[in-house]
Design a protein around this motif. Sequence first.
Motif, PDB file in Angstrom:
ATOM      1  N   GLU A 138      16.927   4.082 -11.417  1.00 55.14           N
ATOM      2  CA  GLU A 138      17.155   2.969 -10.497  1.00 55.14           C
ATOM      3  C   GLU A 138      16.772   3.287  -9.056  1.00 55.14           C
ATOM      4  O   GLU A 138      16.807   2.415  -8.182  1.00 55.14           O
ATOM      5  CB  GLU A 138      18.640   2.559 -10.528  1.00 55.14           C
ATOM      6  N   ASP A 139      16.370   4.527  -8.790  1.00 59.02           N
ATOM      7  CA  ASP A 139      16.070   4.970  -7.421  1.00 59.02           C
ATOM      8  C   ASP A 139      14.556   4.917  -7.185  1.00 59.02           C
ATOM      9  O   ASP A 139      13.778   5.432  -7.981  1.00 59.02           O
ATOM     10  CB  ASP A 139      16.579   6.405  -7.231  1.00 59.02           C
ATOM     11  N   GLN A 140      14.148   4.289  -6.104  1.00 60.31           N
ATOM     12  CA  GLN A 140      12.722   4.183  -5.790  1.00 60.31           C
ATOM     13  C   GLN A 140      12.321   5.066  -4.608  1.00 60.31           C
ATOM     14  O   GLN A 140      11.174   5.026  -4.159  1.00 60.31           O
ATOM     15  CB  GLN A 140      12.362   2.720  -5.481  1.00 60.31           C
ATOM     16  N   ARG A 141      13.237   5.869  -4.082  1.00 59.69           N
ATOM     17  CA  ARG A 141      12.911   6.711  -2.936  1.00 59.69           C
ATOM     18  C   ARG A 141      12.068   7.906  -3.368  1.00 59.69           C
ATOM     19  O   ARG A 141      12.090   8.324  -4.512  1.00 59.69           O
ATOM     20  CB  ARG A 141      14.193   7.216  -2.262  1.00 59.69           C
ATOM     21  N   ALA A 184       0.055   6.176  -1.427  1.00 59.53           N
ATOM     22  CA  ALA A 184       1.227   5.309  -1.538  1.00 59.53           C
ATOM     23  C   ALA A 184       1.063   4.322  -2.694  1.00 59.53           C
ATOM     24  O   ALA A 184       2.004   4.069  -3.457  1.00 59.53           O
ATOM     25  CB  ALA A 184       1.463   4.557  -0.228  1.00 59.53           C
ATOM     26  N   VAL A 185      -0.133   3.751  -2.843  1.00 63.64           N
ATOM     27  CA  VAL A 185      -0.384   2.828  -3.954  1.00 63.64           C
ATOM     28  C   VAL A 185      -0.342   3.583  -5.282  1.00 63.64           C
ATOM     29  O   VAL A 185       0.236   3.111  -6.266  1.00 63.64           O
ATOM     30  CB  VAL A 185      -1.735   2.110  -3.778  1.00 63.64           C
ATOM     31  N   ALA A 186      -0.932   4.783  -5.311  1.00 60.94           N
ATOM     32  CA  ALA A 186      -0.940   5.582  -6.543  1.00 60.94           C
ATOM     33  C   ALA A 186       0.467   5.978  -6.959  1.00 60.94           C
ATOM     34  O   ALA A 186       0.782   6.048  -8.152  1.00 60.94           O
ATOM     35  CB  ALA A 186      -1.803   6.827  -6.350  1.00 60.94           C
ATOM     36  N   GLN A 187       1.332   6.233  -5.979  1.00 59.25           N
ATOM     37  CA  GLN A 187       2.698   6.663  -6.277  1.00 59.25           C
ATOM     38  C   GLN A 187       3.579   5.509  -6.718  1.00 59.25           C
ATOM     39  O   GLN A 187       4.455   5.679  -7.566  1.00 59.25           O
ATOM     40  CB  GLN A 187       3.294   7.348  -5.047  1.00 59.25           C
ATOM     41  N   THR A 188       3.364   4.330  -6.164  1.00 57.24           N
ATOM     42  CA  THR A 188       4.214   3.171  -6.487  1.00 57.24           C
ATOM     43  C   THR A 188       3.590   2.254  -7.525  1.00 57.24           C
ATOM     44  O   THR A 188       4.294   1.448  -8.145  1.00 57.24           O
ATOM     45  CB  THR A 188       4.491   2.344  -5.226  1.00 57.24           C
ATOM     46  N   LEU A 189       2.254   2.369  -7.718  1.00 54.74           N
ATOM     47  CA  LEU A 189       1.502   1.443  -8.574  1.00 54.74           C
ATOM     48  C   LEU A 189       1.795   0.005  -8.191  1.00 54.74           C
ATOM     49  O   LEU A 189       1.958  -0.883  -9.041  1.00 54.74           O
ATOM     50  CB  LEU A 189       1.807   1.706 -10.057  1.00 54.74           C
ATOM     51  N   SER A 190       1.874  -0.210  -6.881  1.00 55.80           N
ATOM     52  CA  SER A 190       2.154  -1.545  -6.353  1.00 55.80           C
ATOM     53  C   SER A 190       1.640  -1.625  -4.925  1.00 55.80           C
ATOM     54  O   SER A 190       2.035  -0.818  -4.082  1.00 55.80           O
ATOM     55  CB  SER A 190       3.652  -1.838  -6.392  1.00 55.80           C
ATOM     56  N   PHE A 191       0.785  -2.622  -4.645  1.00 59.99           N
ATOM     57  CA  PHE A 191       0.304  -2.819  -3.282  1.00 59.99           C
ATOM     58  C   PHE A 191       1.441  -3.304  -2.394  1.00 59.99           C
ATOM     59  O   PHE A 191       1.524  -2.945  -1.218  1.00 59.99           O
ATOM     60  CB  PHE A 191      -0.851  -3.821  -3.274  1.00 59.99           C
ATOM     61  N   THR A 192       2.343  -4.098  -2.968  1.00 58.32           N
ATOM     62  CA  THR A 192       3.478  -4.627  -2.195  1.00 58.32           C
ATOM     63  C   THR A 192       4.422  -3.509  -1.778  1.00 58.32           C
ATOM     64  O   THR A 192       4.826  -3.406  -0.617  1.00 58.32           O
ATOM     65  CB  THR A 192       4.242  -5.675  -3.021  1.00 58.32           C
ATOM     66  N   GLN A 193       4.796  -2.646  -2.737  1.00 56.08           N
ATOM     67  CA  GLN A 193       5.700  -1.545  -2.422  1.00 56.08           C
ATOM     68  C   GLN A 193       5.055  -0.538  -1.483  1.00 56.08           C
ATOM     69  O   GLN A 193       5.712   0.017  -0.599  1.00 56.08           O
ATOM     70  CB  GLN A 193       6.148  -0.850  -3.702  1.00 56.08           C
ATOM     71  N   GLY A 211       4.935   0.419   6.126  1.00 54.65           N
ATOM     72  CA  GLY A 211       5.136  -0.474   7.262  1.00 54.65           C
ATOM     73  C   GLY A 211       3.868  -1.225   7.630  1.00 54.65           C
ATOM     74  O   GLY A 211       3.628  -1.518   8.810  1.00 54.65           O
ATOM     75  N   LEU A 212       3.042  -1.567   6.626  1.00 53.90           N
ATOM     76  CA  LEU A 212       1.786  -2.273   6.850  1.00 53.90           C
ATOM     77  C   LEU A 212       1.813  -3.630   6.157  1.00 53.90           C
ATOM     78  O   LEU A 212       2.642  -3.890   5.281  1.00 53.90           O
ATOM     79  CB  LEU A 212       0.609  -1.460   6.290  1.00 53.90           C
ATOM     80  N   THR A 222      -3.639  -5.245   4.740  1.00 53.68           N
ATOM     81  CA  THR A 222      -4.148  -3.989   5.309  1.00 53.68           C
ATOM     82  C   THR A 222      -4.240  -2.919   4.232  1.00 53.68           C
ATOM     83  O   THR A 222      -5.206  -2.137   4.187  1.00 53.68           O
ATOM     84  CB  THR A 222      -3.238  -3.513   6.451  1.00 53.68           C
ATOM     85  N   VAL A 223      -3.234  -2.862   3.357  1.00 54.22           N
ATOM     86  CA  VAL A 223      -3.262  -1.907   2.247  1.00 54.22           C
ATOM     87  C   VAL A 223      -4.484  -2.168   1.364  1.00 54.22           C
ATOM     88  O   VAL A 223      -5.219  -1.246   0.983  1.00 54.22           O
ATOM     89  CB  VAL A 223      -1.959  -2.000   1.429  1.00 54.22           C
ATOM     90  N   SER A 224      -4.709  -3.427   1.029  1.00 57.90           N
ATOM     91  CA  SER A 224      -5.866  -3.779   0.200  1.00 57.90           C
ATOM     92  C   SER A 224      -7.169  -3.398   0.894  1.00 57.90           C
ATOM     93  O   SER A 224      -8.112  -2.898   0.258  1.00 57.90           O
ATOM     94  CB  SER A 224      -5.852  -5.283  -0.097  1.00 57.90           C
ATOM     95  N   GLN A 225      -7.218  -3.614   2.201  1.00 60.34           N
ATOM     96  CA  GLN A 225      -8.415  -3.274   2.970  1.00 60.34           C
ATOM     97  C   GLN A 225      -8.672  -1.769   2.967  1.00 60.34           C
ATOM     98  O   GLN A 225      -9.812  -1.315   2.788  1.00 60.34           O
ATOM     99  CB  GLN A 225      -8.266  -3.783   4.404  1.00 60.34           C
ATOM    100  N   HIS A 226      -7.600  -0.971   3.149  1.00 58.50           N
ATOM    101  CA  HIS A 226      -7.752   0.486   3.138  1.00 58.50           C
ATOM    102  C   HIS A 226      -8.289   0.971   1.788  1.00 58.50           C
ATOM    103  O   HIS A 226      -9.188   1.823   1.737  1.00 58.50           O
ATOM    104  CB  HIS A 226      -6.404   1.148   3.424  1.00 58.50           C
ATOM    105  N   VAL A 227      -7.734   0.433   0.705  1.00 54.05           N
ATOM    106  CA  VAL A 227      -8.179   0.848  -0.627  1.00 54.05           C
ATOM    107  C   VAL A 227      -9.627   0.427  -0.851  1.00 54.05           C
ATOM    108  O   VAL A 227     -10.437   1.203  -1.383  1.00 54.05           O
ATOM    109  CB  VAL A 227      -7.254   0.249  -1.711  1.00 54.05           C
ATOM    110  N   ARG A 228      -9.966  -0.779  -0.438  1.00 58.16           N
ATOM    111  CA  ARG A 228     -11.340  -1.258  -0.626  1.00 58.16           C
ATOM    112  C   ARG A 228     -12.338  -0.392   0.147  1.00 58.16           C
ATOM    113  O   ARG A 228     -13.407  -0.036  -0.362  1.00 58.16           O
ATOM    114  CB  ARG A 228     -11.440  -2.712  -0.179  1.00 58.16           C
ATOM    115  N   ARG A 229     -11.976  -0.033   1.381  1.00 56.44           N
ATOM    116  CA  ARG A 229     -12.874   0.811   2.183  1.00 56.44           C
ATOM    117  C   ARG A 229     -13.012   2.203   1.585  1.00 56.44           C
ATOM    118  O   ARG A 229     -14.098   2.802   1.625  1.00 56.44           O
ATOM    119  CB  ARG A 229     -12.363   0.899   3.621  1.00 56.44           C
ATOM    120  N   LEU A 230     -11.919   2.735   1.030  1.00 55.07           N
ATOM    121  CA  LEU A 230     -12.001   4.052   0.397  1.00 55.07           C
ATOM    122  C   LEU A 230     -12.873   3.974  -0.853  1.00 55.07           C
ATOM    123  O   LEU A 230     -13.665   4.891  -1.135  1.00 55.07           O
ATOM    124  CB  LEU A 230     -10.597   4.561   0.053  1.00 55.07           C
TER     125      LEU A 230
END
Length: 295
Positions: free
Chosen positions: A150-153, A12-21, A27-28, A32-40
Motif C-alpha cells: 500500500e506504500d508508494q514512497r 521517475a516514469v520507469a519507477q512508477t510506470l505512470s506519467f501522472t505519478q 513537481g512537474l 512536461t513529463v511527456s515532453q521530456h520522455v519524447r525528447r529523450l
Amino acid sequence: MYEPSQLRTFLAVAQTLSFTQAARRLGLRQSTVSQHVRRLEDATGRQLFTRDTHSVELTEDGEAMLGFARRILAVHEQASAFFTGTRVRGRLRFGASEDFVLTRLPEILEGFRYDYPEVDLELTVELSGTLHEQLAAGKLDLVLAKRRPEDQRGDLVWHDDLVWIGAERLRLDPDRPVPLIVFPPPGITRALALEALERQGRPWRIVCTSGSLNGLIAAARAGLGVMAHSRGLVPPGLFRVPDRAGLPELGQVDFVLIHGRHPTPARNAARALAAAILTGAERLHRRVSAPLGRP
C-alpha cells in the motif's frame, strides 16, 4: 548528449510506470513529463516506453536505458559536487534489509566509501518492516528495503515476483498444514505469505522463525518447510517449489530506496549513496556464490 532533467524524468516514469505519478513526484506538469520522455526518445532514436490509455511499460531499449541513466546521473552528481566544491561528509545512518545479506551490496558500499572518504557510514541490517519503523522514528537517514504493497514512497530499485522456495527434495503433504519458515513480525514477506495462504483457505503452521536470513536458509536447506522469497534472490541450494504443490500465488514486491522525511546534515551523503546504489542496481541481482557455511 542526454539532458540530466530528461533522464530524471525517465527514471521517475520507469519507477512508477505512470506519467501522472511521475509528474506528481517531480513537481512537474504531465505535459512536461511527456515532453521530456519524447525528447529523450528522439535523442536515442529508440522507443523507451510502450503506452496506451491503460498502461505504461518499458521496452527492451527502455530497460537498457535504466542502467545508463542511473550511471550518467551518478557521475553528473559527482562532477557537480567536485567542481562546486561541495564536500560530502558527515554521519550517514543507512539501513539495508536482510534480503541483501547474500548480494553484492558490500561491493557497492566499499566503492562509496572510497569515493566519499569523509562520510562516516553507519550500517543497520534488519527486517524491512523494522527499517521502515526506524526511518519513521528518525533513527535512519536512508533505507534500502522491500516496500509494503500500500506504500508508494521511495525510488524503485527493482520489481520482482515473490515465490515459494525450499529444499530440492522437499515434498508437501496436501492433507497437512503448510510448514512455514518465516521472519518474525513485522516482516513484509511473512505478512504476504500468511495473507496468501489465508485467502486460499490453506492451513499452515510455523516451523521456524528467525530474524536472520542465514537462519531461515539453514532451516529451508534442512527440509523443514517452505519460505516466501524474491525470485531474483533465491539463495544457493534452494529451489522454487513447483506449481503442482498447489501453493497460492504470492504476487510481487518492490525493493526501494527511501529517504527520511525530515532534512538532516546527512542529506547530501544520503543522496550520494542512493545514486551509487541505483547505479549498481543490477549488481544486487548477483548473489554471493559460496553456499552457507562454506568460505
